[in-house]
Write an enzyme that holds these catalytic residues in place. Structure first.
Site, short mmCIF file in Angstrom:
data_model
loop_
_atom_site.label_atom_id
_atom_site.label_comp_id
_atom_site.label_asym_id
_atom_site.label_seq_id
_atom_site.Cartn_x
_atom_site.Cartn_y
_atom_site.Cartn_z
N GLY A 1 -9.78 3.92 11.05
CA GLY A 1 -8.64 3.69 10.16
C GLY A 1 -8.09 4.99 9.60
N GLY B 1 -5.42 0.40 6.97
CA GLY B 1 -5.43 1.77 7.49
C GLY B 1 -4.30 2.05 8.46
N THR C 1 -12.49 0.52 0.40
CA THR C 1 -12.64 1.96 0.51
C THR C 1 -13.04 2.46 -0.86
OG1 THR C 1 -10.70 1.90 1.95
CG2 THR C 1 -11.41 4.05 1.24
#
Lengths: 319, 319
Positions: free
Chosen positions: B217, B241, B187
């Protein structure tokens, strides 16, 4: 002091066989809603009677499960399924129409004892989205599945499918025609505490009438419209989803209890009346000790509540 | 006592023109991440240098904006866009492959001064999902749009589109082949406090390599992977997530500050080390007074931080 201590000991030992006293916490508790909003007090009395009958029947569904020692998870799923199969409410069969004249359903469920949770959004052919959400929770590694992917998972998990026309109801179609001027919303939800001391919450919706652009509201957002945690409470919200997401409403009620020591009613009232804006909607909640809060800032909220001490009520407006 | 009071008064009056002292809160602060997980210390030194160079360049992008008095919202969007355009990170250009060999991108942004927020999930042809999320926040009545509907809104709002092959990168394709055995995630995110005292957070991701079933997520779930509130802090998370959703991680850090009075570092550490499990990931956060926390329970987290007092650092492992 010694006599008092003995009394407490006797009460603890015999507590489970003695009849409940008013001061005992309930062994189980249940609250549900069928949406909040601008509900006119001038509504056709026959329709009011239909709503009250359906809310009462949903309540009985949950009461039976909890009274026989079933789990809160089982109860909230069964109650929400009941409303999903009833065309009166904006969930399942009674889901509102999107801008394109289709239906996109969202649902979520959460187990307060483990924080396990499942959510689905934008499903179009699943009869009971809340059951699909429970399967996501229990049979996938994931929490949140959307659209065609969620349906594909549902096929592998063995959920019931229906033709998309199953969700076509005349009153929702007429509502769509009107909604080209004004938006309408609605949701169903249920929270429960079971005899084992576990909390659960579930929520399901057809979303916003006339919604566009794959809009997802608060229902499948764990912490916004749905949340359960044995440390504090279980919450299911209904109203303007965007406001519930922005203010992490369900998590906020739980956080105010867990971190600030507020009672359930106090926490729910603070969130609904000082964080949300008038008309945004409301929520139902049950605490770990079986208190029930049903708080809304709109003109009405379809709701019902019951507990092991004999409470059993159905309401629409402030009474 | 009287001398001390005078000094405080003088310091308050002249605070804005005197050079900053170590004890003054920073006028602006910035932290960012490029993902957390099992990052081997045996990584090719040239690749480490590439990561460090990119993290440093992302940091400069944000510093420039905040130093000239730009808003935190502008800074977090620009930093996340920078990483979305860089193929090193799992967001935008460098997004991982789904099980089906395609790309589905998620992003969210939140303005801590108004709690305005926007999120998108499962978009496939939008070059900068964080910018689409900002447009959802600013130009729609909604907070969360998914899939084709989100792209359709993007077309009407004038966002940049790319051919889906834009997201095809060789190293991600090789990663998918490996991931048929093991999942990988990543991410990018950024949090900032600006000179006006406003907080903002933004996060963007290509999701989980080899993901199926329309899995979404924590990134677009406001309160899970992304949250900002001027009362407490701005948070952007990275990791598994499902765990971030279940524990409403970003909101929890903020709630512990707001309701329990914890400091930023204490709140972030409590959530990452006692609510999440080892290996789940980490987060970056900035408080309303400009403190920075970068906490992770995995072997590493690509990260960087800077503030108006001259702090400026890039790191990958614990140093």
């Amino acid at each position: 002091m010694r006599f008092a201590s003995c009394f407490v000991l006797v009460a603890l030992v015999f507590g489970s066989v003695l009849p409940a006293r008013a001061a005992d916490p309930p062994q189980w508790a249940l609250a549900l809603h069928g949406g909040a909003g601008t509900i006119s007090r001038d509504m056709d009395p026959a329709l009011v009677a239909s709503y009250r009958a359906s809310l009462g029947a949903g309540l009985e569904t949950g009461k039976k499960i909890l009274a026989r020692g079933g789990t809160s998870l089982e109860a909230v799923e069964a109650v929400v399924r009941f409303f999903e199969d009833d065309s009166l409410f904006n969930a399942g069969r009674g889901a509102v129409y999107t801008h394109e004249g289709t239906h996109e359903l969202d649902a979520a469920i959460m187990d307060g004892s483990t924080l396990a949770c499942g959510a689905v959004a934008a499903v179009t052919t699943v009869r009971n989205p809340v059951t699909l959400a429970r399967l996501v929770m229990q049979k996938s590694r994931h929490v949140f599945l959307v659209g065609a992917g969620a349906e594909s998972f549902g096929r592998s998990a063995g959920v019931d499918f229906v033709d998309p026309h199953y969700f076509d109801t005349r009153h929702r179609w007429e509502q769509l025609q009107k909604a080209l001027e004004k938006d309408e919303y609605g949701t169903v939800g249920c929270v429960a505490l079971d005899r084992h001391g576990n909390l659960a919450a579930a929520t399901s919706t057809g979303g916003l009438t006339n919604k566009r652009f794959g809009r997802v509201g608060d229902v499948p957002i764990l912490g916004a419209g749905t949340y359960a945690n044995n440390r504090s409470c279980a919450v299911s919200g209904t109203g303007i989803g965007e406001q519930f997401i922005r203010h992490t409403v369900a998590r906020d009620v739980a956080a105010l209890m867990e971190y600030k020591g507020l009672g359930l009613e106090e926490a729910a009232t603070l969130v609904v009346f000082t964080k949300l804006e008038r008309g945004d909607g409301g929520l139902v909640a049950v605490s770990r000790t079986g208190e029930i809060a049903m708080v809304f800032n709109s003109t009405g909220m379809y709701r019902a509540a019951a507990d092991s001490r004999g409470r059993s009520e159905v309401a629409i407006w402030e009474e």
